[in-house]
Design an enzyme around this catalytic site. Structure first.
Site, PDB file in Angstrom:
ATOM      1  N   GLU A 100      37.673  37.852  31.999  1.00  0.00           N
ATOM      2  CA  GLU A 100      36.228  37.956  31.807  1.00  0.00           C
ATOM      3  C   GLU A 100      35.872  38.575  30.462  1.00  0.00           C
ATOM      4  O   GLU A 100      36.286  39.706  30.165  1.00  0.00           O
ATOM      5  CB  GLU A 100      35.609  38.783  32.933  1.00  0.00           C
ATOM      6  N   LYS A 278      31.169  45.924  41.797  1.00  0.00           N
ATOM      7  CA  LYS A 278      31.952  44.885  41.125  1.00  0.00           C
ATOM      8  C   LYS A 278      32.164  45.260  39.667  1.00  0.00           C
ATOM      9  O   LYS A 278      33.242  45.020  39.092  1.00  0.00           O
ATOM     10  CB  LYS A 278      31.235  43.543  41.246  1.00  0.00           C
ATOM     11  N   ASP A 294      49.240  46.313  42.887  1.00  0.00           N
ATOM     12  CA  ASP A 294      48.632  45.420  43.862  1.00  0.00           C
ATOM     13  C   ASP A 294      47.111  45.516  43.789  1.00  0.00           C
ATOM     14  O   ASP A 294      46.508  46.450  44.322  1.00  0.00           O
ATOM     15  CB  ASP A 294      49.130  45.796  45.261  1.00  0.00           C
ATOM     16  N   HIS A 393      27.040  40.154  26.969  1.00  0.00           N
ATOM     17  CA  HIS A 393      28.060  39.390  27.671  1.00  0.00           C
ATOM     18  C   HIS A 393      28.153  37.972  27.139  1.00  0.00           C
ATOM     19  O   HIS A 393      29.248  37.454  26.891  1.00  0.00           O
ATOM     20  CB  HIS A 393      27.743  39.375  29.165  1.00  0.00           C
TER      21      HIS A 393
END
Length: 441
Positions: A100, A278, A294, A393
């Site tokens: 991202e 998030k 993990d 972004h």
């Protein structure tokens, strides 16, 4: 390009250990080769040891075939370096693996804002995990619970017999707790084995212990065992991070106030909290993935921790205004990561990432990861409060769009500049810009 000209000496050696300076002006504008050279210089990791970051020299299919089943290839993820991080008085260069755009840049920029006020400060509860052993078909669950607790020391000793190496390093099973859990199929007796896993993530150790003690627990309780596995709700392995972000670097008092308002909404509204968290996981997952740990276990632990005592999903972080008008940020999450076992040792890129970080324990790694999560969260909140998320972004996303449209390396900067100028960052527009560029040349 000369990188870091205005900064202090890149590294010092104290007692044989490299002291990193993570403040690197111009890092983002340099080439990949130059960045590797700087990382080598700052961390003391030889450039040759960073060659595994080349796709052709990193994880090949032969290595991958030994890691998972039915291998047909390898999926590459970009690995970037987050700069500016100072955590508990020590600087770190933090490898982050993510697809991202803006994640690495936002974390680095937020760390720069925290740096002026001392950086990040962390604490934790230690590397403790739990296994659950589910017992069924018990006629007297209340009494069964007490019978198990009466045999606590015997059961803990049996668990520790399964991993003498862990015990030798100061870890091992330390306690036993028993819960009665009402379910739609009756009351289950669930025993929790508490284990100090030291520098491991801990899944293999606690699962082995759980399977070993399950028959003994069933015999004591007078029932039968079913599930014998760790819980990823790692609420005994909590790591906390805090930082003060400079008001002027953030953009002024109004930005500080608006971030506090945004934080308040995330605390009150689960719809906002999901996106707020998030943003935290953008940083945490990228750092965890780069280290070979993990990501699914960590994400499960963090999101379960976001559910409060009232059963409502809420924000993991909190932002407040300090008495002198700066922004205070805090984050508290479970962080089950390790330095031994799994992909951390098997994956060559993960080994390189750990060496760049220079962490010496799983606890230290966890503290770095949580600091990155707080920085990433602040970066996203600042973008929302100051300019809207799309401006920064999408500017970074323009490079991805240009590459998707077919731009070659020599064409990339020109296409990206035109997309940003046109405020139209779409593949079809990039294809048009690229066609015009090629027609003119």
């Amino acid at each position: 390009m000369f990188i870091g000209a205005a900064d202090t000496a890149p590294r010092d050696v104290e007692g044989g250990a490299v002291t990193v300076n993570s403040r690197i002006p111009g890092f983002k504008d340099s080439s990949v080769e130059q960045r590797r050279s700087v990382v080598s210089e700052r961390t003391g990791v030889a450039v040759a040891e960073l060659d595994v970051l080349e796709p052709a020299q990193g994880l090949d299919t032969e290595h991958a075939d030994h890691m998972i089943e039915n291998v047909i290839g390898v999926l590459g993820i970009p690995v970037g370096i987050a700069t500016n991080f100072r955590i508990n008085g020590r600087d770190y260069l933090v490898p982050m693996a993510t697809e991202e755009p803006s994640v690495v840049a936002a974390a680095s920029n937020a760390a720069r804002m925290a740096r002026k006020r001392g950086g990040f400060f962390t604490s934790g509860t230690g590397p403790v995990m739990q296994a659950q052993i589910q017992l069924l078909d018990l006629p007297d669950p209340e009494a069964a619970r007490l019978r198990i607790l009466e045999q606590r020391s015997t059961v803990v000793d049996l668990a520790n017999e399964q991993d003498p190496t862990l015990v030798r390093f100061g870890g091992g099973a330390t306690d036993l707790q028993v819960r009665l859990v009402p379910t739609r199929t009756g009351t289950h007796v669930v025993t929790h084995l508490v284990v100090d896993v030291r520098d491991a993530m801990g899944a293999n150790a606690v699962n082995t212990m759980a399977e070993a003690i399950a028959p003994r627990l069933a015999a004591i309780a007078g029932g039968r065992p079913l599930l014998r596995i760790l819980t990823n709700m790692a609420d005994r392995r909590i790591v906390r991070a805090r930082a003060v972000f400079d008001r002027d670097l953030l953009g002024g008092e109004q930005v500080v106030d608006d971030i506090v308002h945004a934080s308040a909404l995330a605390e009150a509204d689960p719809y906002r909290a999901a996106t707020h968290n998030k943003g935290i996981m953008n940083g945490i997952t990228a750092a965890v993935l780069a280290s070979g740990n993990d990501t699914r276990a960590v994400e499960a632990g963090c999101h379960s921790h976001a559910v409060g005592p009232d059963g409502r999903y809420t924000a993991l972080s909190h932002f407040e205004k300090t008495a002198d008008g700066h922004l205070s940020g805090t984050l508290e999450v479970p962080m089950a990561v390790g330095l031994v076992g799994g992909a951390t040792k098997a994956h060559p890129v993960a080994r390189a990432a750990i060496k760049i970080l220079g962490v010496e324990s799983a606890t230290e790694l966890a503290e770095v990861v949580v600091a990155v999560g707080l920085a990433q969260n602040l970066g996203a909140c600042r973008a929302l409060a100051a300019e809207g998320i799309q401006r920064g972004h999408m500017s970074l996303h323009a490079r991805t769009v240009a590459v998707t449209a077919g731009a070659r390396a020599a064409e990339l900067d020109a296409v990206v500049a035109q997309l940003i100028q046109d405020r139209n960052i779409r593949v079809e527009h990039a294809e048009s810009v690229l066609a015009d560029l090629r027609n003119r040349s």
